[in-house]
Design an enzyme around this catalytic site. Sequence first.
Site, PDB file in Angstrom:
ATOM      1  N   TYR A 135     -46.477  24.865  18.037  1.00 28.35           N
ATOM      2  CA  TYR A 135     -47.481  25.696  17.358  1.00 28.35           C
ATOM      3  C   TYR A 135     -47.497  27.045  18.067  1.00 28.35           C
ATOM      4  CZ  TYR A 135     -52.067  26.813  15.188  1.00 28.35           C
ATOM      5  OH  TYR A 135     -53.098  27.383  14.484  1.00 28.35           O
ATOM      6  N   LYS A 163     -45.070  25.257  13.665  1.00 27.94           N
ATOM      7  CA  LYS A 163     -46.036  25.975  12.844  1.00 27.94           C
ATOM      8  C   LYS A 163     -46.163  27.356  13.469  1.00 27.94           C
ATOM      9  CE  LYS A 163     -50.440  27.181  11.471  1.00 27.94           C
ATOM     10  NZ  LYS A 163     -51.551  27.934  12.059  1.00 27.94           N
TER      11      LYS A 163
END
Length: 303
Positions: A135, A163
């Site tokens: 992330y 992400k």
Amino acid sequence: MTSSIKMITALGTPLTPEEDLHVEGLEAHLQDQLDHGINGFLVAGTMGLMQLLKERTYRDLVARSVTCNAGRAELLVGVGDTSYVRTLERIRMVEEYDIDGVVALAPFFIKYSQSDLIDYYQSLADASSRPMFLYDLPQTTGTKLEVATVLQLAQHPNIHGIKCSDHFVTIRPVLDAIGDEFRVIVAQPTLMDVLLRAGVREHLDGIYGVVPEWIAAMVTATEAEDWETLATVQQDLSALLTLLQTFSAPLFSTVTALLNRRGIPGNFAPRPMRPITEVEEAALFELPLVKKMFAGKTVTAAE
């Protein structure tokens, strides 16, 4: 929603006045997304404010999300904390549930080198029984996952994707180098029309929770190659993002008012965020864009 396009909503976490999980609010929030064709969820991500929750609330959030979702959409869970042992503890807490993966922020509070981050993620991926996703959120963590770091981590068999909340140009080299072998999930809500038209098929953001019908319309327009409609919806979505970022009330308090108006109860802005005032809320619902959001909808105020 067509399976070729992945729209993942970063769910908010509805809370009671005691900041326990508001179970009815979570059920309504999740069902609202499913009803509009959302086919993925990130629970306890940045929108879900995992780091602000009591441990019991976090555990309840994951357990209830799994039950409410009942396997209908991909379910990812945020686990990123400030150190290896703290993040591993969260992984151990959630991997007993039927989830599809864990999503780990770069550790924050203290600055780490790229070699530190490689060791961090590889060690967590070795230890996790669930697929791991990186992330990248340097705006919040203060640490950037550099392209070379991501490419090296992508070789780990239990690191399945990233992400990316940084600008798309920072993750484009990873897409070019790896292609479909490594999932790149972008959070670029102001560029969705451009990226969808270019063939980028995995998107994630918290704004989807507020206007899932707009996200469904973008998917429909993309599948039909109706680029004019896609651009029109994008304009509204970008305007809404600007509104949320510039409105006088805190962003999460404004989101709370909008979700409550959708009939989703609970407070999505834990302390020390101040609540929206009555005057601010009245002004919010007089704005033309907000009126457009609710036009033709039967709305129910929720507490």
